[in-house]
Design a protein around this motif. Structure first.
Motif, short mmCIF file in Angstrom:
data_model
loop_
_atom_site.label_atom_id
_atom_site.label_comp_id
_atom_site.label_asym_id
_atom_site.label_seq_id
_atom_site.Cartn_x
_atom_site.Cartn_y
_atom_site.Cartn_z
N GLU A 1 0.84 -1.21 0.00
CA GLU A 1 0.00 0.00 0.00
C GLU A 1 0.87 1.25 0.00
OE1 GLU A 1 -2.50 -0.56 3.45
OE2 GLU A 1 -4.21 -0.97 2.15
N ALA A 2 1.93 1.23 0.82
CA ALA A 2 2.83 2.39 0.88
C ALA A 2 3.53 2.58 -0.46
CB ALA A 2 3.85 2.21 2.00
N ILE A 3 3.97 1.50 -1.07
CA ILE A 3 4.68 1.60 -2.34
C ILE A 3 3.76 2.16 -3.43
CG2 ILE A 3 5.76 0.22 -4.16
CD1 ILE A 3 6.85 -1.60 -1.89
N THR A 4 2.48 1.81 -3.36
CA THR A 4 1.50 2.37 -4.30
C THR A 4 1.43 3.89 -4.17
OG1 THR A 4 0.17 0.36 -4.34
CG2 THR A 4 -0.94 2.41 -4.91
N GLU A 5 1.40 4.39 -2.94
CA GLU A 5 1.34 5.83 -2.72
C GLU A 5 2.64 6.50 -3.18
OE1 GLU A 5 -1.34 7.30 -1.86
OE2 GLU A 5 -2.49 5.53 -1.30
N PHE A 6 3.78 5.85 -2.93
CA PHE A 6 5.06 6.40 -3.40
C PHE A 6 5.07 6.54 -4.91
CE2 PHE A 6 7.26 4.76 0.60
CZ PHE A 6 7.54 6.03 1.07
N SER A 7 4.48 5.58 -5.58
CA SER A 7 4.46 5.60 -7.05
C SER A 7 3.71 6.83 -7.56
CB SER A 7 3.82 4.31 -7.57
OG SER A 7 3.73 4.35 -8.98
N LYS A 8 2.55 7.11 -6.96
CA LYS A 8 1.77 8.29 -7.39
C LYS A 8 2.51 9.58 -7.06
CE LYS A 8 -1.98 6.44 -5.45
NZ LYS A 8 -3.37 6.18 -5.01
N ALA A 9 3.15 9.59 -5.89
CA ALA A 9 3.95 10.77 -5.54
C ALA A 9 5.07 10.98 -6.56
CB ALA A 9 4.54 10.60 -4.13
N SER A 10 5.73 9.89 -6.95
CA SER A 10 6.85 10.00 -7.88
C SER A 10 6.43 10.53 -9.23
CB SER A 10 7.52 8.63 -8.05
OG SER A 10 8.13 8.22 -6.83
N THR A 11 5.18 10.24 -9.63
CA THR A 11 4.69 10.77 -10.91
C THR A 11 4.67 12.30 -10.87
OG1 THR A 11 3.31 8.81 -11.26
CG2 THR A 11 2.75 10.78 -12.52
N ILE A 12 4.21 12.85 -9.75
CA ILE A 12 4.18 14.31 -9.63
C ILE A 12 5.59 14.86 -9.51
CG2 ILE A 12 3.39 16.23 -8.19
CD1 ILE A 12 0.93 14.57 -7.47
#
Length: 795
Positions: free
Chosen positions: A597-608
């Motif tokens: 779940e945390a890695i999923t959120e990191f992925s979206k953050a990294s897109t920005i």
């Protein structure tokens, strides 16, 4: 120094004869040559010196501004400052003839000004700092050796010469100048100040013993001369710096005993009392302040000294009886003082800080009764309300808030005080009473800069009271009433924030859209758009269908944000904060940030963050932040090689970034992770980690991760059989461990390292200390086994 000056006094006649001879020689043979070294031949009849500064065509525009100040009000302190600045400017650009003229006018025109000595001091120091020491000496010599220049007092010339010598470190010139001062000007009261300034110069240079000598010379030679009291005070300060506490006390006793009638007493001793207070010598500070109150009650500052006695006794010494006595003396001695209300309000504030609200309430009431028309009366009224709220006497507080409006309706401070009290009432949930105050400001002070703030507070209060229709009316009124107010966008944005933080997203978005539409190219407009994106993160989040892809709506919104606000200061910061919302969510879902779940959120953050790095203009701080947080997200998903690349990019492009030290640490740590993954060989990974950590130690030695890096490096050395290098680190870890840790846990590793190096006795001792301190740790069993084996080996 003192011995030389005293010797000068004893052979005064001989020196005068010598000086006359020197002057004759200089006048007949050397004066013109001295002047020539200044700038151009100067006639020694003084005709070069002008009373006006307007004659020269050499003045720069900046210098002409100073000339205008001087000629406008030639007798004022501003003119004195302008003359000093003009001299400094002349010296900087080698306009030495002009500098000579200006010094002549400065010394002659302000010879008796109490401000002149400090400004000469400043001039001399700045001249030395700018490399004009020799020029200043030449000017002083020229002016001093020209008999016609009677308007330039010799005492100030010699002081300037001496001060320049002090800052240059030229003891020969200093000795000559001070001997001349003592011999030629000992009956001039200004000589006292001159020697005091020399002592102060040494104090500024932290040469306290030499400073002490000059101060001592002043008080011994002119014990009651003008401003000698300041040299007596200087003795106290330098003796403190020299740790001569007994001498400092003795000097203080002399000051209080011998200078009680000095006109500068209060101005002199109050800073001294403050210095004792800063050093936490509260009893001495009280002694001095009480001395002022007792001996100079007529002085305007004496009331404040008596207040300081109260404050220190109450807040620092916690001596209630002494504080009560001091408070009573404020009234007894200064009850009719024009600042009595202000002082009593300050005393009340000291009580409030200690939560002694009953006493503070009585003081505020007394202050208000004593001077109801004073400018502090409204402060006292505000204080009364605060105390009543603290005492939870809400009906009385509400009544007093009404009195604030009726009794002080014409007070120009009312808008600010009404808002302050309204905020206090709001915190106590007295909403109707607070609203009354806010609306009063809006209606009765519509042109006050705080009126729009009061209107905004009225809106947010109605929101909190769930009076939605009333809140909307207030907002509509605000838009009309303050349509031309430059604060309107920020106040509407603040109301939008109020809605958003209460998760009333629809109402928040209406306000954000209004600000973004009506004020599109403002900071408020940009942040309103950013807040809409934050709300979309909440609204578009589907906990039942988590995805690592950034929602398409946010993809478009972030692209538009970059396009529309590229030139707006803070754009990168605003976009970074949007991505940081996902980044922080990752850690909220998992404090270690390692779960899916945390890695999923990191992925979206990294897109920005990627958009910031690749599409947005470079920001010196926040672009670096985007690299750092991208690196963290990559490492959490196990992409250590890519993470290293981003950390290294941060170090290469922003070496002074506030997180550069952390990137340097993680690079080393990630190489070990790559070794564990099998991506790099042990030899490659260890070499890279070692280099990263050695760089950390050399560039970021005082940062938080240094100790962790040392531990990891020591363990790497140990595993690689580089025991001597491991030993050096483990010994330092054990030696420099936390002071509350009697035995370092790292002593086990130290024991192992000694063991591998065959230092048996030292290994045995280390293992024994470890087992004694940590008998239940898993490694204790191995330590016991080695103790047994090493013990048998000893036998």
């Amino acid at each position: 120094m003192a011995r030389s000056v005293l010797r000068a006094g004893k052979i005064l006649v001989g020196i005068i004869i010598a000086i006359i001879i020197v002057v004759i020689i200089l006048y007949s043979a050397g004066v013109i040559s001295i002047a020539q070294t200044i700038e151009s031949p100067l006639p020694n009849d003084g005709s070069v010196l002008e009373s006006s500064l307007e004659y020269s065509s050499e003045y720069t525009p900046e210098q002409l501004k100073l000339v205008a100040i001087i000629d406008k009000d030639p007798e004022t302190y501003d003119a004195l400052l302008a003359l000093k600045k003009l001299v400094i400017q002349h010296l900087k650009v080698d306009q030495n003839l002009l500098a000579t003229n200006t010094i002549y006018r400065l010394l002659g025109q302000f010879a008796d000004s109490p401000h002149l000595p400090n400004n000469i001091h400043d001039l001399a120091r700045k001249a030395v700092d700018s490399g004009k020491y020799d020029t200043v000496l030449q000017i002083c010599e020229y002016l001093d050796s020209t008999p016609e220049l009677t308007n330039a007092p010799g005492v100030w010339l010699k002081m300037m010469e001496a001060l320049a010598a002090v800052y240059k470190g030229d003891d020969t010139i200093l000795e000559t100048a001070t001997e001349s001062l003592a011999a030629e000007h000992s009956t001039d009261g200004r000589c006292v100040e001159a020697f005091g300034q020399i002592a102060y110069a040494f104090r500024q240079l932290k040469q306290y013993e030499r400073s002490r000598q000059y101060y001592q010379f002043v008080v011994e030679t002119w014990p009651h001369g003008p401003r000698a009291i300041y040299s007596q005070r200087g003795l106290i300060w330098v003796n403190q710096k020299l740790n001569n506490q007994d001498d400092a006390v003795a000097a203080l006793n002399i000051l209080l005993a011998e200078y009680k009638d000095d006109p500068d007493l209060v101005e002199c001793v109050r800073p001294l009392a403050d210095s004792y207070e800063q050093k936490k010598d509260f009893n001495t500070a009280i002694r001095i302040h009480q001395y002022v109150s007792d001996n100079r009650p007529e002085d305007p500052m004496a009331i404040w000294s008596q207040f300081k006695v109260f404050k220190i006794a109450l807040a620092e010494l916690h001596e209630n009886e002494l504080a009560e006595t001091a408070y009573q003396q404020i009234w007894d001695r200064f009850g009719t003082h024009n600042r009595i209300a202000q002082v009593i309000c300050e005393a009340a504030w000291e009580c409030r800080k200690l939560k002694r609200h009953d006493e503070a309430l009585q003081m505020y009431r007394a202050a208000l009764a004593a001077q109801p028309e004073n400018d502090r009366a409204i402060i006292a009224q505000r204080g009364i309300i605060h105390c009543l709220l603290a005492l939870k006497d809400y009906p009385a507080a509400a009544a007093e808030s009404q009195k604030l409006l009726t009794a002080f309706s014409d007070d120009k401070q009312l808008p600010a005080r009404a808002i302050e009290v309204g905020d206090a009432l709001s915190r106590s949930k007295l909403y109707p009473e607070a609203l009354t105050l806010y609306q009063y400001v809006v209606e009765h002070f519509p042109n006050d800069s705080r009126a729009i703030t009061a209107q905004r507070k009225a809106a947010t209060m109605n929101i909190d009271m769930e009076n939605e229709s009333t809140a909307q009316q207030v907002l509509d009124s605000m838009a009309l009433r303050f349509a031309d107010d430059p604060q309107l966008s920020s106040e509407f944005y603040a109301i939008g924030e109020h809605y958003r933080l209460r998760k009333r997203y629809f109402s928040a978005r209406v306000l954000y859209d209004f600000v973004a539409t009506e004020f599109p190219q403002t900071n408020d407009g940009m942040w309103s758009k950013q807040r809409c994106m934050l709300m979309d993160i909440d609204l578009l989040d589907d906990p039942n269908n988590p995805t690592s892809e950034l929602p398409s709506e946010l993809q478009q919104a972030t692209d538009d944000f970059i396009a529309n606000y590229t030139s707006q200061p803070g754009m990168v910061k605003a976009l970074l904060y949007t991505g940081e919302e996902y980044y922080n969510r990752a850690f909220r879902k998992d404090p270690k940030g390692l779960s899916s779940e945390a890695i999923t959120e990191f992925s979206k953050a990294s897109t920005i963050f990627s958009k910031i790095i690749n599409q947005a203009p470079i920001d010196p701080k926040y672009t670096g932040d985007a690299y750092y947080m991208t690196a963290v997200g990559l490492s959490r998903s196990g992409n250590f090689k890519e993470s290293i690349a981003y950390h290294q990019a941060l170090l290469n492009n922003w070496p002074e970034h506030n997180l550069a030290w952390s990137s340097q640490y993680w690079i080393g740590s990630h190489y070990q992770s790559l070794k564990k993954q099998g991506v790099l060989s042990a030899e490659e990974a260890d070499a890279a980690m070692e280099q990263a950590y050695l760089t950390l130690f050399s560039k970021f030695s005082n940062t938080p991760m240094v100790q962790d890096a040392r531990k990891e490096l020591a363990w790497m050395y140990f595993q690689a059989s580089r025991y001597e290098e491991a030993l050096e680190i483990y010994e330092s870890l054990v030696r420099d461990g936390p002071p509350d840790e009697k035995v370092s846990r790292w002593i086990y590793n130290l024991g192992q390292t000694y063991d591998r190096l065959n230092y048996k006795e030292m290994a045995l001792q280390a293992y024994q200390e470890f087992v004694s301190a940590y008998p239940d740790l898993p490694t204790a069993e191995h330590a016991r086994k080695r103790i047994s084996e090493l013990g048998r080996a000893e036998l």
